[in-house]
Design a protein around this motif. Structure first.
Motif, PDB file in Angstrom:
ATOM      1  N   ASN A 102      25.324 -19.417  12.937  1.00 55.70           N
ATOM      2  CA  ASN A 102      24.197 -20.162  12.257  1.00 55.70           C
ATOM      3  C   ASN A 102      24.628 -20.630  10.929  1.00 55.70           C
ATOM      4  OD1 ASN A 102      21.277 -20.184  13.801  1.00 55.70           O
ATOM      5  ND2 ASN A 102      22.592 -18.588  14.442  1.00 55.70           N
ATOM      6  N   LEU A 103      25.384 -19.639  10.307  1.00 62.01           N
ATOM      7  CA  LEU A 103      25.576 -19.507   8.655  1.00 62.01           C
ATOM      8  C   LEU A 103      26.723 -20.072   8.310  1.00 62.01           C
ATOM      9  CD1 LEU A 103      22.628 -18.141   8.704  1.00 62.01           C
ATOM     10  CD2 LEU A 103      23.662 -16.688   6.824  1.00 62.01           C
ATOM     11  N   ALA A 104      27.738 -20.032   9.242  1.00 60.79           N
ATOM     12  CA  ALA A 104      29.229 -20.378   8.906  1.00 60.79           C
ATOM     13  C   ALA A 104      29.560 -21.758   9.083  1.00 60.79           C
ATOM     14  CB  ALA A 104      30.292 -19.403   9.409  1.00 60.79           C
ATOM     15  N   HIS A 105      28.840 -22.605   8.672  1.00 62.00           N
ATOM     16  CA  HIS A 105      29.170 -24.307   8.979  1.00 62.00           C
ATOM     17  C   HIS A 105      29.564 -25.180   7.816  1.00 62.00           C
ATOM     18  CE1 HIS A 105      25.319 -24.580   6.579  1.00 62.00           C
ATOM     19  NE2 HIS A 105      24.870 -23.667   6.952  1.00 62.00           N
ATOM     20  N   LYS A 106      29.593 -24.636   6.665  1.00 60.99           N
ATOM     21  CA  LYS A 106      29.957 -25.389   5.440  1.00 60.99           C
ATOM     22  C   LYS A 106      31.585 -25.140   5.239  1.00 60.99           C
ATOM     23  CE  LYS A 106      29.255 -26.661   0.561  1.00 60.99           C
ATOM     24  NZ  LYS A 106      28.545 -26.180  -0.655  1.00 60.99           N
ATOM     25  N   HIS A 107      31.860 -23.956   4.932  1.00 57.99           N
ATOM     26  CA  HIS A 107      33.150 -23.732   4.638  1.00 57.99           C
ATOM     27  C   HIS A 107      33.997 -23.100   5.870  1.00 57.99           C
ATOM     28  CE1 HIS A 107      32.482 -24.075   0.370  1.00 57.99           C
ATOM     29  NE2 HIS A 107      31.373 -23.033   0.350  1.00 57.99           N
ATOM     30  N   HIS A 108      33.270 -22.684   6.827  1.00 61.59           N
ATOM     31  CA  HIS A 108      33.740 -22.191   8.125  1.00 61.59           C
ATOM     32  C   HIS A 108      34.843 -21.060   7.536  1.00 61.59           C
ATOM     33  CE1 HIS A 108      32.368 -25.617  10.323  1.00 61.59           C
ATOM     34  NE2 HIS A 108      32.811 -26.318   9.545  1.00 61.59           N
ATOM     35  N   ARG A 109      34.366 -20.233   6.501  1.00 65.37           N
ATOM     36  CA  ARG A 109      34.940 -19.107   5.930  1.00 65.37           C
ATOM     37  C   ARG A 109      34.044 -18.036   5.584  1.00 65.37           C
ATOM     38  NH1 ARG A 109      40.297 -19.428   4.090  1.00 65.37           N
ATOM     39  NH2 ARG A 109      41.028 -17.331   2.938  1.00 65.37           N
ATOM     40  N   VAL A 110      34.028 -16.709   5.882  1.00 67.86           N
ATOM     41  CA  VAL A 110      33.316 -15.721   5.601  1.00 67.86           C
ATOM     42  C   VAL A 110      33.894 -14.526   5.184  1.00 67.86           C
ATOM     43  CG1 VAL A 110      31.310 -16.641   7.212  1.00 67.86           C
ATOM     44  CG2 VAL A 110      33.105 -14.873   8.086  1.00 67.86           C
ATOM     45  N   ALA A 111      33.058 -13.735   4.410  1.00 69.42           N
ATOM     46  CA  ALA A 111      33.728 -12.497   3.639  1.00 69.42           C
ATOM     47  C   ALA A 111      33.084 -11.229   4.160  1.00 69.42           C
ATOM     48  CB  ALA A 111      33.681 -12.892   2.177  1.00 69.42           C
ATOM     49  N   TYR A 112      33.592 -10.057   4.544  1.00 68.49           N
ATOM     50  CA  TYR A 112      33.214  -8.969   5.074  1.00 68.49           C
ATOM     51  C   TYR A 112      33.776  -7.868   4.014  1.00 68.49           C
ATOM     52  CZ  TYR A 112      31.184 -10.947   9.006  1.00 68.49           C
ATOM     53  OH  TYR A 112      30.296 -11.627   9.816  1.00 68.49           O
ATOM     54  N   ILE A 113      32.803  -6.750   3.783  1.00 70.68           N
ATOM     55  CA  ILE A 113      33.331  -5.515   3.131  1.00 70.68           C
ATOM     56  C   ILE A 113      33.257  -4.471   4.184  1.00 70.68           C
ATOM     57  CG2 ILE A 113      32.798  -3.907   1.242  1.00 70.68           C
ATOM     58  CD1 ILE A 113      33.348  -6.796   0.453  1.00 70.68           C
ATOM     59  N   ASN A 114      34.333  -3.865   4.316  1.00 67.55           N
ATOM     60  CA  ASN A 114      34.419  -2.900   5.362  1.00 67.55           C
ATOM     61  C   ASN A 114      34.210  -1.406   4.831  1.00 67.55           C
ATOM     62  OD1 ASN A 114      35.069  -1.173   7.648  1.00 67.55           O
ATOM     63  ND2 ASN A 114      37.393  -1.397   7.242  1.00 67.55           N
ATOM     64  N   THR A 115      32.937  -0.893   5.389  1.00 65.91           N
ATOM     65  CA  THR A 115      32.651   0.524   4.749  1.00 65.91           C
ATOM     66  C   THR A 115      32.192   1.550   6.114  1.00 65.91           C
ATOM     67  OG1 THR A 115      30.517  -0.220   4.658  1.00 65.91           O
ATOM     68  CG2 THR A 115      31.705  -0.355   2.549  1.00 65.91           C
ATOM     69  N   GLY A 116      32.892   1.347   7.431  1.00 65.43           N
ATOM     70  CA  GLY A 116      32.594   1.959   8.438  1.00 65.43           C
ATOM     71  C   GLY A 116      32.671   1.055   9.845  1.00 65.43           C
ATOM     72  N   HIS A 117      32.379   2.102  10.680  1.00 66.57           N
ATOM     73  CA  HIS A 117      32.159   1.573  12.107  1.00 66.57           C
ATOM     74  C   HIS A 117      31.648   0.375  12.487  1.00 66.57           C
ATOM     75  CE1 HIS A 117      32.650   1.569  16.400  1.00 66.57           C
ATOM     76  NE2 HIS A 117      31.223   1.876  16.504  1.00 66.57           N
ATOM     77  N   TRP A 118      30.252   0.211  11.668  1.00 61.87           N
ATOM     78  CA  TRP A 118      29.630  -1.076  12.092  1.00 61.87           C
ATOM     79  C   TRP A 118      29.978  -2.190  11.489  1.00 61.87           C
ATOM     80  CZ3 TRP A 118      27.540  -0.891  16.581  1.00 61.87           C
ATOM     81  CH2 TRP A 118      27.268   0.297  17.383  1.00 61.87           C
ATOM     82  N   SER A 119      30.555  -1.906  10.315  1.00 66.19           N
ATOM     83  CA  SER A 119      31.212  -2.995   9.445  1.00 66.19           C
ATOM     84  C   SER A 119      32.314  -3.685  10.143  1.00 66.19           C
ATOM     85  CB  SER A 119      31.902  -2.635   8.137  1.00 66.19           C
ATOM     86  OG  SER A 119      30.659  -2.128   7.290  1.00 66.19           O
ATOM     87  N   GLN A 120      33.248  -2.616  10.939  1.00 65.13           N
ATOM     88  CA  GLN A 120      34.377  -3.201  11.683  1.00 65.13           C
ATOM     89  C   GLN A 120      33.706  -3.814  12.737  1.00 65.13           C
ATOM     90  OE1 GLN A 120      35.697   0.941  12.036  1.00 65.13           O
ATOM     91  NE2 GLN A 120      37.480   0.484  10.656  1.00 65.13           N
ATOM     92  N   ARG A 121      32.808  -3.267  13.508  1.00 63.65           N
ATOM     93  CA  ARG A 121      32.299  -4.114  14.855  1.00 63.65           C
ATOM     94  C   ARG A 121      31.458  -5.662  14.342  1.00 63.65           C
ATOM     95  NH1 ARG A 121      30.215  -1.474  19.050  1.00 63.65           N
ATOM     96  NH2 ARG A 121      29.506  -3.660  19.698  1.00 63.65           N
ATOM     97  N   ALA A 122      31.257  -5.629  13.259  1.00 65.70           N
ATOM     98  CA  ALA A 122      30.707  -6.889  12.828  1.00 65.70           C
ATOM     99  C   ALA A 122      31.930  -7.829  12.589  1.00 65.70           C
ATOM    100  CB  ALA A 122      29.888  -6.792  11.626  1.00 65.70           C
ATOM    101  N   ILE A 123      32.958  -7.416  11.682  1.00 58.29           N
ATOM    102  CA  ILE A 123      34.130  -8.155  11.545  1.00 58.29           C
ATOM    103  C   ILE A 123      34.736  -8.672  13.003  1.00 58.29           C
ATOM    104  CG2 ILE A 123      36.466  -7.820  10.570  1.00 58.29           C
ATOM    105  CD1 ILE A 123      35.133  -6.005   8.623  1.00 58.29           C
TER     106      ILE A 123
END
Length: 362
Positions: A86-107
């Motif tokens: 829904n949100l990655a439609h302009k740059h087609h590039r997203v940033a994530y911060i990894n702070t644990g298991h559920w961050s990793q799952r989202a990535i």
């Protein structure tokens, strides 16, 4: 003997809410029907839905003309996919911060989206695979990413954000495990999502709070994965989780009557500090998370022996302190102190920890 449920989710619910559910389960609002039986198209449900939506926005001090609330299924895990679609439609590039298991799952789930570039800008992973801090986030160039994703509280590792990133990039967050239990300037988020089974309702409901400006920007998504389609149908594109929304509204009313997020956050700090002080003063038990990043909601702790950990978990259960077994990725013990956990439950756990230590250090 009183019992206390320290499960990480599905988790304990407020006793007054459970009693109200029990009292009106067979005849909701004098309809001669159970809440489990009413139509999601009926005025009975529409009133519950509208009340829950407004109560949530009020508690978070968010403007209903700016933000919308969606009540969805699929758990927070489905949002790992819905979010970039829904949100990655302009740059087609997203940033994530990894702070644990559920961050990793989202990535990992975002990386499955064709044509999407997923950059992990920072990680607090230790060499042994654990996470005990929140990392510094580098300066992000303006207009580079469609969003920056964080996980505000990590249920498994027990670390949490206290300061939000200062960025012009749209900020989105998985706030499942400290949802409505910790204060943030919620207006800084462009989108938040949370599985409700930790601090709000039974499993089966997912909350998405998002700026309305994010809607109507993507065409031809499958309807069930489309925030705009869900918003237009008031979260009833298919049959919504009626019972869960009903319980959620009761919990929101309970929280409002307690004084809101500000009041419960203070109580959560008091509960967490009691347990952290107990662990810090112990020679047998340890919490490994750096003090500046310790979670208010999920507190893992261990001894130096897996056998002793197992003995503690069994003995605690026999004493009415339930579901203290830690996640398999971390081991040991974990006490989840969500909004509905009373202070007396934490006192009981601390007394048991002290007694167990006395019996095992003589």
């Amino acid at each position: 003997m009183p019992t206390y449920n320290f499960a990480a989710g599905p988790a304990t619910l407020p006793q007054p809410v459970l009693e109200k559910v029990q009292a009106e389960l067979l005849n909701f609002e004098n309809s001669h029907m159970s809440i489990l039986e009413i139509s999601h198209r009926s005025p009975l449900y529409t009133h519950v839905y509208q009340a829950a939506k407004q109560n949530l926005l009020n508690l978070m001090h968010l403007d209903a003309t700016v933000y919308d609330v969606l009540f969805l299924g699929g758990g927070a895990s489905l949002q790992f996919t819905m979010l970039p679609l829904n949100l990655a439609h302009k740059h087609h590039r997203v940033a994530y911060i990894n702070t644990g298991h559920w961050s990793q799952r989202a990535i990992q789930e975002a990386q499955k989206i064709p044509g999407l570039t997923v950059d992990v800008l920072a990680s607090s992973e230790n060499t042994d695979g654990t996470f005990t801090t929140i990392p510094e986030i580098p300066e992000i160039p303006t207009d580079t990413y469609d969003y920056l994703h964080i996980t505000t509280n990590n249920t498994i590792m027990g670390n949490a954000y206290y300061e939000l990133p200062d960025t012009s990039t749209p900020l989105v967050a998985d706030i499942s495990s400290n949802f409505l239990g910790q204060e943030y300037p919620f207006e800084k988020f462009d989108l938040m999502y949370a599985g409700a089974q930790k601090n709000l309702a039974p499993a089966g409901l997912t909350i998405v709070v998002l700026k309305k400006s994010l809607l109507d920007q993507v065409a031809n998504l499958p309807s069930m994965l489309d925030y705009t389609a869900q918003s237009q149908k008031e979260s009833a594109l298919n049959t919504p989780p009626v019972f869960q929304v009903y319980v959620a509204n009761l919990v929101l009313e309970w929280l409002k009557n307690l004084g809101g997020i500000e009041a419960i956050a203070q109580e959560n700090q008091r509960k967490a500090q009691l347990l952290y002080n107990c662990l810090d003063n112990s020679q047998l038990f340890h919490n490994k998370v750096a003090k500046a990043y310790r979670s208010l909601m999920n507190i893992p702790f261990v001894t130096d022996s897996k056998e002793l950990d197992a003995e503690f978990i069994h003995a605690a259960s026999q004493a009415g302190l339930l579901n203290l077994k830690g996640h398999r990725l971390v081991g040991g013990m974990r006490a989840s102190l969500y909004n509905a956990m009373p202070y007396a439950g934490v006192e009981a756990l601390c007394h048991f920890i002290e007694e167990f230590e006395r019996n095992h250090t003589n």
